[in-house]
Design a protein around this motif. Structure first.
Motif, PDB file in Angstrom:
ATOM      1  N   ALA A  64       0.833  -1.208   0.000  1.00 31.71           N
ATOM      2  CA  ALA A  64       0.000   0.000   0.000  1.00 31.71           C
ATOM      3  C   ALA A  64       0.865   1.255   0.000  1.00 31.71           C
ATOM      4  CB  ALA A  64      -0.911   0.009   1.223  1.00 31.71           C
ATOM      5  N   SER A  65       0.256   2.340  -0.444  1.00 36.72           N
ATOM      6  CA  SER A  65       0.872   3.659  -0.375  1.00 36.72           C
ATOM      7  C   SER A  65      -0.206   4.623   0.102  1.00 36.72           C
ATOM      8  CB  SER A  65       1.403   4.075  -1.746  1.00 36.72           C
ATOM      9  OG  SER A  65       1.960   5.369  -1.676  1.00 36.72           O
ATOM     10  N   VAL A  66      -0.245   4.861   1.403  1.00 32.38           N
ATOM     11  CA  VAL A  66      -1.296   5.672   2.011  1.00 32.38           C
ATOM     12  C   VAL A  66      -0.960   7.148   1.850  1.00 32.38           C
ATOM     13  CG1 VAL A  66      -2.470   6.242   4.169  1.00 32.38           C
ATOM     14  CG2 VAL A  66      -1.872   3.863   3.662  1.00 32.38           C
ATOM     15  N   LEU A  67      -1.918   7.901   1.286  1.00 36.00           N
ATOM     16  CA  LEU A  67      -1.744   9.348   1.132  1.00 36.00           C
ATOM     17  C   LEU A  67      -2.397  10.116   2.275  1.00 36.00           C
ATOM     18  CD1 LEU A  67      -2.365   9.825  -2.694  1.00 36.00           C
ATOM     19  CD2 LEU A  67      -0.190   9.706  -1.471  1.00 36.00           C
ATOM     20  N   ASP A  68      -3.557   9.619   2.750  1.00 38.06           N
ATOM     21  CA  ASP A  68      -4.269  10.352   3.787  1.00 38.06           C
ATOM     22  C   ASP A  68      -5.180   9.411   4.558  1.00 38.06           C
ATOM     23  OD1 ASP A  68      -5.020  12.642   5.245  1.00 38.06           O
ATOM     24  OD2 ASP A  68      -6.713  13.065   3.921  1.00 38.06           O
ATOM     25  N   VAL A  69      -5.374   9.729   5.832  1.00 40.16           N
ATOM     26  CA  VAL A  69      -6.336   9.030   6.684  1.00 40.16           C
ATOM     27  C   VAL A  69      -7.201  10.102   7.333  1.00 40.16           C
ATOM     28  CG1 VAL A  69      -6.700   7.523   8.666  1.00 40.16           C
ATOM     29  CG2 VAL A  69      -4.737   7.142   7.149  1.00 40.16           C
ATOM     30  N   GLN A  70      -8.467  10.129   6.972  1.00 37.57           N
ATOM     31  CA  GLN A  70      -9.408  11.069   7.559  1.00 37.57           C
ATOM     32  C   GLN A  70     -10.266  10.320   8.565  1.00 37.57           C
ATOM     33  OE1 GLN A  70     -11.512  12.549   4.140  1.00 37.57           O
ATOM     34  NE2 GLN A  70      -9.887  13.982   3.620  1.00 37.57           N
ATOM     35  N   THR A  71     -10.504  10.925   9.723  1.00 39.87           N
ATOM     36  CA  THR A  71     -11.288  10.260  10.762  1.00 39.87           C
ATOM     37  C   THR A  71     -12.456  11.129  11.189  1.00 39.87           C
ATOM     38  OG1 THR A  71      -9.891  11.155  12.523  1.00 39.87           O
ATOM     39  CG2 THR A  71      -9.299   8.980  11.633  1.00 39.87           C
ATOM     40  N   GLU A  72     -13.448  10.449  11.739  1.00 42.73           N
ATOM     41  CA  GLU A  72     -14.649  11.111  12.255  1.00 42.73           C
ATOM     42  C   GLU A  72     -15.145  10.316  13.453  1.00 42.73           C
ATOM     43  OE1 GLU A  72     -19.285  11.763  10.866  1.00 42.73           O
ATOM     44  OE2 GLU A  72     -17.837  11.000   9.431  1.00 42.73           O
ATOM     45  N   MET A  73     -15.350  10.997  14.563  1.00 38.84           N
ATOM     46  CA  MET A  73     -15.902  10.334  15.734  1.00 38.84           C
ATOM     47  C   MET A  73     -17.380  10.043  15.497  1.00 38.84           C
ATOM     48  SD  MET A  73     -13.486   9.874  17.893  1.00 38.84           S
ATOM     49  CE  MET A  73     -14.399   9.441  19.349  1.00 38.84           C
ATOM     50  N   VAL A  74     -17.810   8.845  15.861  1.00 37.12           N
ATOM     51  CA  VAL A  74     -19.212   8.448  15.758  1.00 37.12           C
ATOM     52  C   VAL A  74     -19.625   7.816  17.078  1.00 37.12           C
ATOM     53  CG1 VAL A  74     -19.164   8.151  13.252  1.00 37.12           C
ATOM     54  CG2 VAL A  74     -18.602   6.216  14.724  1.00 37.12           C
ATOM     55  N   PRO A  75     -20.918   7.786  17.374  1.00 37.31           N
ATOM     56  CA  PRO A  75     -21.377   7.194  18.634  1.00 37.31           C
ATOM     57  C   PRO A  75     -21.047   5.701  18.716  1.00 37.31           C
ATOM     58  CG  PRO A  75     -23.125   8.502  17.623  1.00 37.31           C
ATOM     59  CD  PRO A  75     -22.022   8.386  16.622  1.00 37.31           C
ATOM     60  N   HIS A  76     -20.825   5.243  19.925  1.00 37.58           N
ATOM     61  CA  HIS A  76     -20.603   3.825  20.194  1.00 37.58           C
ATOM     62  C   HIS A  76     -21.821   3.022  19.757  1.00 37.58           C
ATOM     63  CE1 HIS A  76     -19.553   0.152  22.294  1.00 37.58           C
ATOM     64  NE2 HIS A  76     -20.702   0.208  22.930  1.00 37.58           N
ATOM     65  N   ASP A  77     -21.597   1.841  19.191  1.00 31.04           N
ATOM     66  CA  ASP A  77     -22.694   0.981  18.725  1.00 31.04           C
ATOM     67  C   ASP A  77     -22.630  -0.348  19.461  1.00 31.04           C
ATOM     68  OD1 ASP A  77     -24.563  -0.548  17.398  1.00 31.04           O
ATOM     69  OD2 ASP A  77     -23.820  -0.085  15.397  1.00 31.04           O
ATOM     70  N   ASP A  78     -23.541  -0.563  20.412  1.00 30.75           N
ATOM     71  CA  ASP A  78     -23.568  -1.808  21.196  1.00 30.75           C
ATOM     72  C   ASP A  78     -23.838  -3.032  20.340  1.00 30.75           C
ATOM     73  OD1 ASP A  78     -22.994  -0.741  23.718  1.00 30.75           O
ATOM     74  OD2 ASP A  78     -25.086  -0.185  24.042  1.00 30.75           O
ATOM     75  N   ALA A  79     -24.396  -2.838  19.143  1.00 30.81           N
ATOM     76  CA  ALA A  79     -24.749  -3.967  18.282  1.00 30.81           C
ATOM     77  C   ALA A  79     -23.540  -4.561  17.560  1.00 30.81           C
ATOM     78  CB  ALA A  79     -25.796  -3.539  17.259  1.00 30.81           C
ATOM     79  N   LEU A  80     -22.429  -3.836  17.518  1.00 32.05           N
ATOM     80  CA  LEU A  80     -21.253  -4.360  16.822  1.00 32.05           C
ATOM     81  C   LEU A  80     -20.629  -5.504  17.595  1.00 32.05           C
ATOM     82  CD1 LEU A  80     -19.433  -1.105  15.655  1.00 32.05           C
ATOM     83  CD2 LEU A  80     -20.549  -2.801  14.217  1.00 32.05           C
ATOM     84  N   SER A  81     -20.278  -6.552  16.866  1.00 35.55           N
ATOM     85  CA  SER A  81     -19.629  -7.705  17.468  1.00 35.55           C
ATOM     86  C   SER A  81     -18.648  -8.284  16.456  1.00 35.55           C
ATOM     87  CB  SER A  81     -20.665  -8.756  17.864  1.00 35.55           C
ATOM     88  OG  SER A  81     -20.033  -9.900  18.387  1.00 35.55           O
ATOM     89  N   GLY A  82     -17.380  -8.279  16.784  1.00 33.87           N
ATOM     90  CA  GLY A  82     -16.372  -8.788  15.869  1.00 33.87           C
ATOM     91  C   GLY A  82     -16.024  -7.764  14.800  1.00 33.87           C
ATOM     92  N   PHE A  83     -15.036  -8.096  13.991  1.00 31.80           N
ATOM     93  CA  PHE A  83     -14.594  -7.212  12.928  1.00 31.80           C
ATOM     94  C   PHE A  83     -14.679  -7.972  11.618  1.00 31.80           C
ATOM     95  CE2 PHE A  83     -12.029  -4.577  10.280  1.00 31.80           C
ATOM     96  CZ  PHE A  83     -12.240  -3.312  10.783  1.00 31.80           C
ATOM     97  N   TYR A  84     -15.286  -7.365  10.604  1.00 30.12           N
ATOM     98  CA  TYR A  84     -15.485  -8.085   9.362  1.00 30.12           C
ATOM     99  C   TYR A  84     -15.235  -7.196   8.135  1.00 30.12           C
ATOM    100  CZ  TYR A  84     -20.087  -5.849   9.441  1.00 30.12           C
ATOM    101  OH  TYR A  84     -21.094  -4.937   9.473  1.00 30.12           O
ATOM    102  N   ILE A  85     -15.047  -7.840   7.006  1.00 29.53           N
ATOM    103  CA  ILE A  85     -14.893  -7.164   5.732  1.00 29.53           C
ATOM    104  C   ILE A  85     -16.270  -7.058   5.097  1.00 29.53           C
ATOM    105  CG2 ILE A  85     -13.909  -7.296   3.408  1.00 29.53           C
ATOM    106  CD1 ILE A  85     -11.521  -8.802   4.653  1.00 29.53           C
ATOM    107  N   ARG A  86     -16.659  -5.845   4.748  1.00 27.40           N
ATOM    108  CA  ARG A  86     -17.933  -5.631   4.040  1.00 27.40           C
ATOM    109  C   ARG A  86     -17.662  -5.663   2.544  1.00 27.40           C
ATOM    110  NH1 ARG A  86     -20.879  -0.426   6.522  1.00 27.40           N
ATOM    111  NH2 ARG A  86     -21.315  -0.238   4.313  1.00 27.40           N
ATOM    112  N   TYR A  87     -18.552  -6.313   1.814  1.00 27.82           N
ATOM    113  CA  TYR A  87     -18.424  -6.403   0.359  1.00 27.82           C
ATOM    114  C   TYR A  87     -19.522  -5.639  -0.316  1.00 27.82           C
ATOM    115  CZ  TYR A  87     -15.061 -10.034   1.328  1.00 27.82           C
ATOM    116  OH  TYR A  87     -13.970 -10.720   1.782  1.00 27.82           O
TER     117      TYR A  87
END
Length: 87
Positions: A64-87
């Motif tokens: 990879a060659s990363v040029l920029d990383v932009q971030t934004e704070m969002v509210p916590h989501d209790d429904a999230l469980s695990g980390f996955y790749i979205r297609y």
């Protein structure tokens, strides 16, 4: 926290790399390719782990060659469980 990574970040295993790092840090959320060539992700977990993940996004996988990383704070989501790749 949401993140959008730009540069050469598609076709270089960025999503799999992100999932591996997020799992290692104990984060929940997702990562996906965007039509504009960027990669977007949502990270949920301990503040220190989320910030560490954002720092790692600046490196990305070897091809990879990363040029920029932009971030934004969002509210916590209790429904999230695990980390996955979205297609």
């Amino acid at each position: 926290m949401k993140a959008r990574v730009t540069g050469r970040v598609q076709g270089v295993a960025f999503r799999a790399w992100t999932r591996s790092r997020a799992d290692r840090l104990g984060l929940s959320g997702w990562v996906c390719n965007e039509d504009n060539g960027s990669v977007s992700a949502l990270f949920d977990g301990q503040k220190g782990a989320v910030l560490a993940m954002i720092d790692e996004l600046w490196e990305g996988p070897g091809a990879a060659s990363v040029l920029d990383v932009q971030t934004e704070m969002v509210p916590h989501d209790d429904a999230l469980s695990g980390f996955y790749i979205r297609y």
